[in-house]
Design an enzyme around this catalytic site. Structure first.
Site, short mmCIF file in Angstrom:
data_model
loop_
_atom_site.label_atom_id
_atom_site.label_comp_id
_atom_site.label_asym_id
_atom_site.label_seq_id
_atom_site.Cartn_x
_atom_site.Cartn_y
_atom_site.Cartn_z
N HIS A 170 -4.08 0.25 -2.55
CA HIS A 170 -3.00 0.60 -1.63
C HIS A 170 -1.63 0.22 -2.16
O HIS A 170 -0.61 0.45 -1.51
CB HIS A 170 -3.27 -0.11 -0.29
CG HIS A 170 -2.54 0.45 0.87
ND1 HIS A 170 -1.62 -0.28 1.60
CD2 HIS A 170 -2.57 1.68 1.44
CE1 HIS A 170 -1.14 0.47 2.58
NE2 HIS A 170 -1.69 1.66 2.50
N LYS A 182 1.97 0.22 -4.07
CA LYS A 182 2.96 1.26 -4.33
C LYS A 182 4.09 0.62 -5.15
O LYS A 182 4.98 -0.02 -4.59
CB LYS A 182 3.54 1.83 -3.03
CG LYS A 182 2.49 2.37 -2.04
CD LYS A 182 2.53 1.61 -0.78
CE LYS A 182 1.63 2.10 0.31
NZ LYS A 182 0.49 2.90 0.05
N ASP A 218 10.21 0.28 -18.40
CA ASP A 218 10.67 -0.41 -19.61
C ASP A 218 10.68 -1.93 -19.49
O ASP A 218 11.40 -2.61 -20.25
CB ASP A 218 12.09 0.07 -19.99
CG ASP A 218 12.11 1.52 -20.47
OD1 ASP A 218 11.05 2.02 -20.86
OD2 ASP A 218 13.19 2.14 -20.41
N HIS A 258 6.24 2.89 8.84
CA HIS A 258 5.28 2.71 7.75
C HIS A 258 5.64 1.54 6.85
O HIS A 258 4.84 1.12 6.02
CB HIS A 258 5.19 4.00 6.92
CG HIS A 258 4.08 3.99 5.91
ND1 HIS A 258 4.29 3.68 4.58
CD2 HIS A 258 2.75 4.25 6.05
CE1 HIS A 258 3.13 3.77 3.93
NE2 HIS A 258 2.19 4.10 4.79
N LYS A 284 6.29 -2.21 5.42
CA LYS A 284 5.51 -3.43 5.52
C LYS A 284 6.46 -4.59 5.25
O LYS A 284 6.56 -5.11 4.13
CB LYS A 284 4.36 -3.43 4.51
CG LYS A 284 3.31 -2.31 4.78
CD LYS A 284 3.68 -1.02 4.12
CE LYS A 284 2.57 0.01 4.20
NZ LYS A 284 2.17 0.45 5.50
N ASP A 321 14.37 -15.62 10.22
CA ASP A 321 15.57 -16.46 10.30
C ASP A 321 16.73 -15.94 9.45
O ASP A 321 17.63 -16.72 9.09
CB ASP A 321 15.25 -17.90 9.89
CG ASP A 321 14.36 -18.60 10.90
OD1 ASP A 321 14.23 -18.09 12.03
OD2 ASP A 321 13.79 -19.65 10.55
#
Length: 839
Positions: free
Chosen positions: A224, A226, A231, A631, A633, A638
């Site tokens: 999952h 991404k 370089d 979508h 995450k 604080d």
């Protein structure tokens, strides 16, 4: 230099200094060496490879087969010691001085990626759950043909850049992302004999072939992550795959029908998607789409990602190299198109840390990275962000002992919160202890601990969670086919508020009222539940099919691509024809706007004042709504520390043994003078400015975006310029996350938006729906299409005036939805064996 000859006398027999065991194993070494270049030797190597392949069936009875040999135990011990020496038990250390830039929504992120990829000189790593080669990184596509992802990668490969891509190999019966098309389309970009041939390497994992992988098959869990590494200088990491359905702007338009010409289309082919209506269909035929733009709105997509320069780039790259070598070992060991990758910093006796193996008969060779030494890269102190890479990873996904440093980070950071916890996530399934089986991650317990401590100490404290009202899966929630979706929702409600073991239940049990956190809402006079009750009585009253092919072999795919090329030529002819309209004086006289999404944003205007061509009552057929699919995450605590990556809040992402994930923990040492609950406060610049940008987007306090991001600092790579925080009145308004004024606006807009969507569209899920009978009574009648106005007889001017009241994107989560119904009955689809799939 003269001296005794070192050439042996051919008449003198050579002394055999080999050990006794070697002599027994190979009694005729000269004959063995002579046979090395013959077909007999090749046959022997093939036989050994076949033996290894057959040997995989032994894994069916030995699930510990990657960790039971002595050299494997030594490697595991090395990795364990490294992790134990790091915060959160992560494989990666804390790194000072990173330059990290945030990106909100796909328009900014994909534009920045297009710029960065185009500058690549040596290597590109890409790891995605799904990758669509035909994704346009810039919009509109008509004017940005060269910025399609496959074309960018093709140019880089032709320039000599080595490109390595890992994609999740889906279970085709359950998912439609077609990674075989991804792999084949990318490999075919540079055919034999053309520049760039052999420079694009794409592999898929896990395997689902019992004859190839035997005991190592994984059906339920996914890769999952991404992220991108370019370089070894720059990385991107977050919640956005390079795939269809992810590009979006902050106003999140639903429609893509353009009165002023089809060349202004923003979401071509399958990129126009609404997962609540139907899933992607036959994505290899990417230009076709069974979802009609004239009938439905798309599902808008909200996401967050980071661009990173500094030493954390090395850690992200190390995770990729580990994954690459593990997949090489697991699936491509005998594929000469897939090399082993060695890595500076883990050479020699430490190369096992990144899963490098030295088999007796290696296939594919060894490539050392980075190509230019690390000393030439953008390491050391580049910025002010103290950061650490964390992951969820295990034996099936990376060949390592289980690591759940993402969950460790979430729990520790939330538990230490003093003022607020802000979460954006696709899911929210978590436990407060051992009594919520089958849920095991303890992020919920950390939230309870933080709230209870604040309540007992008399501190104002808020936990704000932004999630989709409904998971983005196709199907009517009333039908049995949606049982899996209802199961996810059921676990979410049990995590949040249903039952004594929920977060709210546990906070109450420990003597703190969780609803006291809504005190400002009550004092402002906006009582959401009262509004609902007042309306309840009134409300509760009374295509074309895409081409299919069963061919999954290479020849079938090539035939598809030949047909696709012909269709592309037809599209290009139509494009040139459309472009000629202006030259011959056939400009459209249309005055209708393409979308009214901008009207919900700052200075966007009013729906009631938008022009409409034709019958005014006919306009009503074109008003549509859909949930904004959260979508990202993201965790912000604080205004000082943030976590962003690919990890959802559920067991799949947090336990380590299920889906593989990669995230980054960030704390800026650059202090931003701010306020907290009206008092002077030292915030971290990175976390605080990101939170202020997000809140202004959700509240409709930012202007709509144009498609062209050429001059937008927030759409450039991090080495070009810092984020434009868009200072001004609205920036200062949301500065204090505990401000009563901010909370009043937050609650007021959520209440008004929820009310308007209910009155106009009967948007579900909704708090009025407590049983399935309620569900039937609530939904629009007379076969009205999903997302359209529920009352076709409401005067258009009244519709427009109600739409004027919608500002931003916030609505209340319907915490009472189906609370008196059995949401996920135990049966064939949801049972003790399948529960972990949904959690």
């Amino acid at each position: 230099m003269s001296g005794p000859s070192s050439t042996p006398d051919p008449a003198t027999p050579a002394v055999d200094n080999r050990s006794w065991s070697e002599k027994m194993k190979h009694p005729f070494p000269e004959l063995r060496n002579k046979l090395k270049d013959t077909h007999l030797y090749d046959a022997k190597v093939k036989a050994l490879h076949m033996k290894a392949e057959i040997g995989k069936f032994g894994n069916l009875v030995n699930p510990n087969h990657r960790h039971d040999e002595e050299h494997e135990k030594i490697t595991d011990e090395k990795r364990t010691k490294i992790a134990e020496s790091h915060r959160f038990q992560s494989f990666a250390p804390e790194r000072a001085g990173n330059k990290i830039k945030w990106y909100v929504d796909g328009r900014d992120y994909f534009w920045a990626i297009s710029v960065a990829l185009e500058r690549a000189k040596e290597t590109i790593y890409i790891e995605d759950w799904w990758l669509s080669p035909e994704l346009f990184l810039r919009r509109p596509p008509y004017f940005n043909q060269e910025w399609r992802l496959d074309q960018v990668l093709k140019r880089r490969a032709e320039a000599g850049v080595q490109i390595y891509i890992i994609v999740y190999k889906e279970v085709a019966a359950a998912l439609t992302c077609n990674s075989l098309h991804t792999k084949q389309a990318l490999r075919d970009l540079c055919p034999p004999g053309t520049p760039g041939h052999g420079n694009i390497h794409c592999i898929r994992h896990p395997d689902h072939n019992v004859f190839e992988n035997a005991g190592d098959m994984t059906f339920y869990w996914a890769h999952h992550e991404k992220f991108i590494v370019i370089d070894y200088n720059l990385a991107f990491i977050g919640g956005l795959d390079l795939c269809f359905g992810r590009w979006d702007s902050r106003q999140h338009p639903l429609s893509d029908v353009h009165p002023d010409g089809i060349q202004n289309e923003v979401f071509p082919g399958q990129d126009f998607n609404n997962n609540r209506i139907m899933d992607f269909q036959n994505v290899s035929d990417w230009k076709s789409n069974q979802l009609s733009k004239a009938d439905y709105g798309r599902m808008p997509w909200h996401d967050v990602a980071m661009g990173v320069i500094g030493e954390c780039v090395y850690d992200i790259a190390q995770h990729f190299v580990l994954r690459w070598n593990f997949v090489k070992r697991d699936k491509y060991k005998r594929d000469d198109r897939c090399p082993w990758l060695t890595m500076e910093g883990t050479e020699g006796p430490d190369e096992d840390i990144v899963a490098v193996q030295r088999p007796k008969h290696p296939v594919g060779g060894y490539i050392h990275h980075p190509i230019s030494p690390l000393s030439t890269k953008a390491g050391r102190i580049q910025g002010t962000v103290h950061a650490q890479v964390v992951r969820s990873s295990a034996d099936w996904s990376s060949g390592i002992l289980t690591e759940q440093s993402i969950q460790n980070a979430y729990c520790e950071i939330i538990r230490g919160a003093q003022h607020f916890v802000y979460i954006e996530n696709q899911f929210f399934i978590t436990a407060t202890g051992e009594e919520q089986s089958p849920i095991h991650n303890l992020i919920g317990k950390a939230i309870v601990d933080a709230c209870v401590r604040a309540g007992k100490e008399g501190r104002k404290f808020r936990v704000i969670i932004i999630i989709p009202a409904i998971p983005g899966f196709a199907g009517d929630l009333r039908e049995n086919a949606a049982m899996g979706t209802r199961a996810i929702m059921d676990y979410q409600y049990k995590s949040i508020c249903r039952g004594k073991n929920s977060i709210m239940g546990q906070i109450t049990e420990q003597g703190v009222d969780p609803k006291s956190m809504k005190k400002q809402e009550e004092e402002s006079g906006i009582k959401y539940q009262d509004i609902q009750r007042d309306e309840a009585e009134e409300i509760m009253g009374g295509g074309m099919v895409a081409p299919q092919s069963d061919s999954s072999d290479d020849e079938g795919l090539r035939k598809k691509r030949t047909n696709t090329q012909e269709r592309e030529r037809a599209v290009d002819r139509k494009r040139r024809f459309e472009a000629a309209r202006e030259k011959v004086g056939l400009q459209d006289a249309a005055t209708s706007v393409d979308s009214i999404a901008k009207d919900a944003m700052l200075n966007g205007g009013k729906v009631s004042e938008e022009p409409w061509e034709g019958d005014p009552e006919g306009e009503k057929e074109n008003f549509v709504q859909e949930e904004l699919y959260i979508h990202g995450k993201l965790l912000i605590v604080d205004d000082r520390i943030a976590i962003c990556g690919s990890s959802n809040i559920n067991d799949r992402s947090q336990l380590g043994i299920h889906d593989s994930e990669l995230s980054i923990v960030m704390e800026d040492t650059n202090i931003l003078p701010s306020t907290m609950d009206g008092q002077p406060y030292e915030a971290g610049h990175h976390a605080a400015t990101l939170r202020r940008m997000l809140w202004r987007e959700h509240l409709g306090l930012l202007p709509a975006q144009t498609l062209d991001a050429t001059n937008d600092p927030n759409a450039q790579p991090p080495d070009d310029c810092p984020n434009d925080i868009q200072e001004g009145e609205t920036y200062e308004f949301v500065a204090d996350p505990l401000s009563d004024q901010v909370w009043d606006l937050w609650c007021g807009r959520a209440s008004t938006n929820t009310d308007m969507f209910r009155q106009l569209f009967r948007a579900d899920p909704d708090d009025h729906i407590k049983t399935f009978d309620d569900y039937q009574a609530f939904l629009p009648k007379n076969n009205i299409k999903q997302g359209h106005l529920q009352d076709p007889y409401m005067p258009v001017q009244e519709v427009r005036q109600k739409l004027d009241q919608i500002k931003g994107h916030l609505v209340w989560m319907p915490l009472e939805f189906l609370k008196d119904a059995e949401m996920a009955e135990k049966g064939l689809q949801v049972n003790a064996y399948t529960e972990s799939i949904y959690t």
